[in-house]
Design a protein around this motif. Structure first.
Motif, short mmCIF file in Angstrom:
data_model
loop_
_atom_site.label_atom_id
_atom_site.label_comp_id
_atom_site.label_asym_id
_atom_site.label_seq_id
_atom_site.Cartn_x
_atom_site.Cartn_y
_atom_site.Cartn_z
N MET A 1 -26.36 35.46 -28.47
CA MET A 1 -26.06 34.15 -29.14
C MET A 1 -25.01 33.43 -28.72
N ALA A 2 -24.44 31.83 -29.11
CA ALA A 2 -23.51 31.40 -29.33
C ALA A 2 -23.96 30.50 -29.76
N VAL A 3 -22.80 29.30 -29.71
CA VAL A 3 -22.63 27.96 -30.17
C VAL A 3 -21.74 26.93 -29.39
N TYR A 4 -22.58 26.01 -28.92
CA TYR A 4 -21.93 25.17 -28.18
C TYR A 4 -21.57 23.64 -28.44
N VAL A 5 -19.96 23.16 -27.32
CA VAL A 5 -19.84 21.92 -28.10
C VAL A 5 -19.35 21.49 -26.80
N ASP A 6 -19.97 19.73 -27.08
CA ASP A 6 -19.52 19.19 -25.58
C ASP A 6 -18.67 18.11 -25.25
N ASP A 7 -18.58 17.42 -24.04
CA ASP A 7 -17.04 16.78 -24.32
C ASP A 7 -17.32 15.37 -23.71
N ALA A 8 -18.60 15.52 -24.26
CA ALA A 8 -18.92 13.69 -24.38
C ALA A 8 -18.33 12.94 -24.97
N GLY A 9 -17.65 12.60 -25.80
CA GLY A 9 -17.05 11.60 -26.49
C GLY A 9 -16.80 9.92 -27.10
N ILE A 10 -18.42 10.32 -27.69
CA ILE A 10 -19.27 9.07 -27.55
C ILE A 10 -18.58 8.57 -28.76
N TRP A 11 -18.08 6.90 -28.72
CA TRP A 11 -17.69 6.68 -29.87
C TRP A 11 -18.74 6.05 -30.98
N TRP A 12 -18.30 6.43 -31.54
CA TRP A 12 -19.29 6.31 -33.36
C TRP A 12 -18.89 6.00 -34.37
N ARG A 13 -18.72 4.41 -35.13
CA ARG A 13 -17.58 4.48 -35.88
C ARG A 13 -16.21 4.78 -35.97
N GLN A 14 -15.47 4.17 -35.30
CA GLN A 14 -14.03 4.01 -34.86
C GLN A 14 -13.89 5.63 -34.46
N LYS A 15 -14.72 6.81 -34.05
CA LYS A 15 -14.34 7.76 -33.79
C LYS A 15 -15.13 8.81 -32.58
N ARG A 16 -14.26 8.80 -31.88
CA ARG A 16 -15.72 10.02 -30.77
C ARG A 16 -16.07 11.28 -31.50
N ARG A 17 -17.12 10.92 -30.77
CA ARG A 17 -17.90 12.41 -31.75
C ARG A 17 -18.85 13.41 -30.29
N TYR A 18 -19.32 14.39 -30.95
CA TYR A 18 -19.28 15.18 -29.77
C TYR A 18 -20.33 16.36 -30.37
N HIS A 19 -21.28 16.40 -29.14
CA HIS A 19 -22.88 17.48 -29.84
C HIS A 19 -22.68 19.02 -30.08
N MET A 20 -22.60 19.02 -31.29
CA MET A 20 -22.74 21.22 -30.70
C MET A 20 -24.39 21.79 -30.88
N SER A 21 -24.52 22.33 -30.44
CA SER A 21 -25.76 23.01 -30.49
C SER A 21 -25.44 24.55 -29.99
N ALA A 22 -27.06 25.17 -30.19
CA ALA A 22 -26.63 26.94 -30.06
C ALA A 22 -28.13 27.26 -29.55
N ASP A 23 -28.44 28.42 -29.52
CA ASP A 23 -29.20 29.45 -28.52
C ASP A 23 -30.32 29.72 -29.37
N TYR A 24 -30.25 29.15 -31.01
CA TYR A 24 -31.66 29.47 -31.78
C TYR A 24 -30.18 27.99 -33.10
N LEU A 25 -31.72 27.92 -33.61
CA LEU A 25 -31.43 26.73 -34.69
C LEU A 25 -31.02 27.16 -35.84
N SER A 26 -31.15 28.29 -37.12
CA SER A 26 -31.17 29.32 -37.19
C SER A 26 -29.55 29.25 -37.59
N GLU A 27 -28.79 29.46 -35.89
CA GLU A 27 -27.40 30.13 -35.81
C GLU A 27 -26.82 28.40 -35.55
N LEU A 28 -27.48 27.63 -35.39
CA LEU A 28 -26.52 26.21 -35.02
C LEU A 28 -26.39 25.92 -36.72
N HIS A 29 -27.15 26.22 -37.99
CA HIS A 29 -27.37 24.92 -38.94
C HIS A 29 -26.49 26.14 -39.90
N GLU A 30 -25.86 28.04 -39.51
CA GLU A 30 -25.40 28.36 -39.83
C GLU A 30 -23.58 28.18 -39.54
#
Length: 85
Positions: free
Chosen positions: A1-30
């Protein structure tokens, strides 16, 4: 099981935003809860469930063991997330 973060760096509300996902939805939420990510930042789209996180949250996630991946890798990972409740 793992959590992942990408390098997208999309600008939103004057800050860069990235995506975080995981192998399992419950793991992602925790993991997001532990980082203090607002639950409203969860995007539960069917093909790519993820949280949008700031650069600071991305750094903290990596320090806590999240795996840094490219934005292309993240799309594949998020499509394979297991919806375990």
């Amino acid at each position: 099981m793992a959590v992942y973060v990408d390098d997208a760096g999309i600008w939103w509300r004057q800050k860069r935003r990235y995506h975080m996902s995981a192998d399992y939805l419950s793991e992602l939420h925790e993991f997001a809860r532990q980082l203090g990510v607002n639950v409203l930042w969860f995007d539960g789209v069917e093909r790519h469930p993820h949280y949008d996180i700031t650069a600071e949250q991305r750094q903290r996630a990596i320090a806590r063991g999240a795996v840094a991946v490219s934005k292309r890798e993240m799309v594949v990972i998020a499509r394979e997330i297991r919806r375990d409740g």
